[in-house]
Design an enzyme around this catalytic site. Structure first.
Site, PDB file in Angstrom:
ATOM      1  N   ASP A  24       0.870  -1.171   0.000  1.00 48.23           N
ATOM      2  CA  ASP A  24       0.000   0.000   0.000  1.00 48.23           C
ATOM      3  C   ASP A  24       0.910   1.224   0.000  1.00 48.23           C
ATOM      4  O   ASP A  24       2.108   1.135   0.333  1.00 48.23           O
ATOM      5  CB  ASP A  24      -0.893  -0.030   1.246  1.00 48.23           C
ATOM      6  CG  ASP A  24      -1.807   1.181   1.323  1.00 48.23           C
ATOM      7  OD1 ASP A  24      -2.470   1.481   0.320  1.00 48.23           O
ATOM      8  OD2 ASP A  24      -1.834   1.828   2.384  1.00 48.23           O
ATOM      9  N   ASP A  26      -0.230   5.203   0.700  1.00 50.26           N
ATOM     10  CA  ASP A  26      -0.495   6.224   1.713  1.00 50.26           C
ATOM     11  C   ASP A  26      -0.402   5.620   3.107  1.00 50.26           C
ATOM     12  O   ASP A  26      -1.140   4.693   3.454  1.00 50.26           O
ATOM     13  CB  ASP A  26      -1.899   6.816   1.503  1.00 50.26           C
ATOM     14  CG  ASP A  26      -1.996   7.642   0.232  1.00 50.26           C
ATOM     15  OD1 ASP A  26      -1.335   8.689   0.171  1.00 50.26           O
ATOM     16  OD2 ASP A  26      -2.720   7.232  -0.689  1.00 50.26           O
ATOM     17  N   ASP A 219      -1.440  -0.385   6.069  1.00 51.49           N
ATOM     18  CA  ASP A 219      -1.636   0.276   7.353  1.00 51.49           C
ATOM     19  C   ASP A 219      -3.089   0.284   7.787  1.00 51.49           C
ATOM     20  O   ASP A 219      -3.403   0.818   8.851  1.00 51.49           O
ATOM     21  CB  ASP A 219      -1.115   1.716   7.305  1.00 51.49           C
ATOM     22  CG  ASP A 219      -1.977   2.617   6.414  1.00 51.49           C
ATOM     23  OD1 ASP A 219      -2.300   2.185   5.281  1.00 51.49           O
ATOM     24  OD2 ASP A 219      -2.339   3.718   6.847  1.00 51.49           O
TER      25      ASP A 219
END
Length: 334
Positions: A24, A26, A219
């Protein structure tokens, strides 16, 4: 162990036992314009191929790749898989080349649609054959209203991703999912979603790379981890974005990541076995003990892989038997 049930173990560096690392972006590789500490050097040192999967449809894959290259990383544009690209492909299959599509989204989403020969329009009166929401920069009320008019009229509705927030240098900001929810509340309908936790974005990354045994790093539990689990992919959660250690401790069975690390350096490390015995858990040199509902760590830094694994395994075991524990006195390192 069944995916989502608890921590898995590897005696070799995590990335080395997989044929693809899915990352991922961001909150994992960067926050805003800046790289997350340790991210670029960790990615650059990996021998395992890397694919970058982002739910953020605000920018094109080329723009994202340029951003990553600004950190000194070497990658081709097609190493970036955006939810915008994937949802555009889903729309194309639904409505065909040259069809009109009403967009409530950002330029990155527009470029993904136009790259496939779809015609972007701005009004429900333009008789679009699909509605797409993707990217949040400069989205305004009138776009959401036009999307709602078309969706209410029965036009097929697609969304790049359901993230209600995304991390910025100033904190969490509304994500595409927040705008999707606005249209859902106005229409009583739900869209087809391309990005995580839906599986099409994972399928596209595997198609491009031919990977058979990838690992996903993210996250967010509700998108990155749940999506990987649904796609049959092992997942590692990192604590550099939305999810905190306290959040990880509360993850119920069925949604738990196989691995946990403070940051991407966990990809280059083994993840040793954890032994839980009552109110004590041991992982390598790390010992986590629960006393009066608080977990304390000794023998290793609490943000090391062994320290985190001991804390997380003990907390999950405690919660599963009905005991409340927290880590209020554990300080994460820089």
């Amino acid at each position: 162990m069944e995916r989502g049930a608890g921590l898995s173990t590897t005696s070799s560096p995590l990335a080395s036992v997989h044929d693809l690392v899915m990352l991922d972006l961001d909150g994992v590789v960067y926050v805003g314009p800046d790289a997350v500490p340790h991210a670029a050097e960790t990615i650059g040192a990996l021998a395992t191929p890397v694919a970058f999967l982002t739910n953020n449809a605000t920018r094109s894959a080329t723009d994202v790749a340029e951003h990553l290259r600004s950190f000194g990383l070497e990658l081709a544009d097609d190493a970036v898989v955006t939810a915008g690209q994937v949802v555009a492909d889903l729309v194309l299959r639904e409505v065909g080349d040259g069809a009109k599509v009403l967009l409530a989204g950002a330029e990155g989403m527009r470029s993904a649609l136009e790259a496939l020969g779809l015609v972007v329009v701005t009004s429900a009166e333009d008789e679009p054959r699909a509605v797409v929401q993707g990217g949040v920069i400069d989205v305004c009320w009138s776009e959401l209203a036009e999307a709602s008019f078309a969706v209410s009229a029965g036009v097929p509705w697609f969304a790049s991703n359901p993230d209600t927030t995304f991390p910025t240098p100033r904190g969490l900001a509304p994500g595409n999912g927040a705008f999707v929810q606005a249209v859902a509340l106005a229409t009583g309908r739900e869209p087809v979603v391309a990005g995580k936790p839906s599986t099409p974005i994972f399928d596209e990354a595997r198609r491009r790379t031919g990977a058979g045994s990838p690992v996903m790093v993210g996250d967010r539990v509700d998108t990155d981890i749940d999506g990987a689990t649904a796609a049959g992919i092992d997942a590692m959660v990192v604590l550099t974005g939305v999810t905190t250690l306290a959040d990880v401790l509360e993850i119920p069975p069925g949604h738990r990541p196989a691995y946990v690390a403070a940051d991407l350096r966990g990809l280059g490390q083994p993840h040793p076995e954890v032994v839980v015995d009552g109110s004590r858990a041991t992982c390598g040199d790390a010992v986590a003990e629960a006393t009066d509902g608080l977990i304390r760590v000794s023998g290793a830094e609490p943000d090391s892989v062994p320290g985190l694994r001991a804390v997380v395994a003990l907390a999950w075991a405690s919660h599963d038997r009905g005991d409340d524990v927290s880590v209020e006195d554990v300080r994460m390192g820089a």
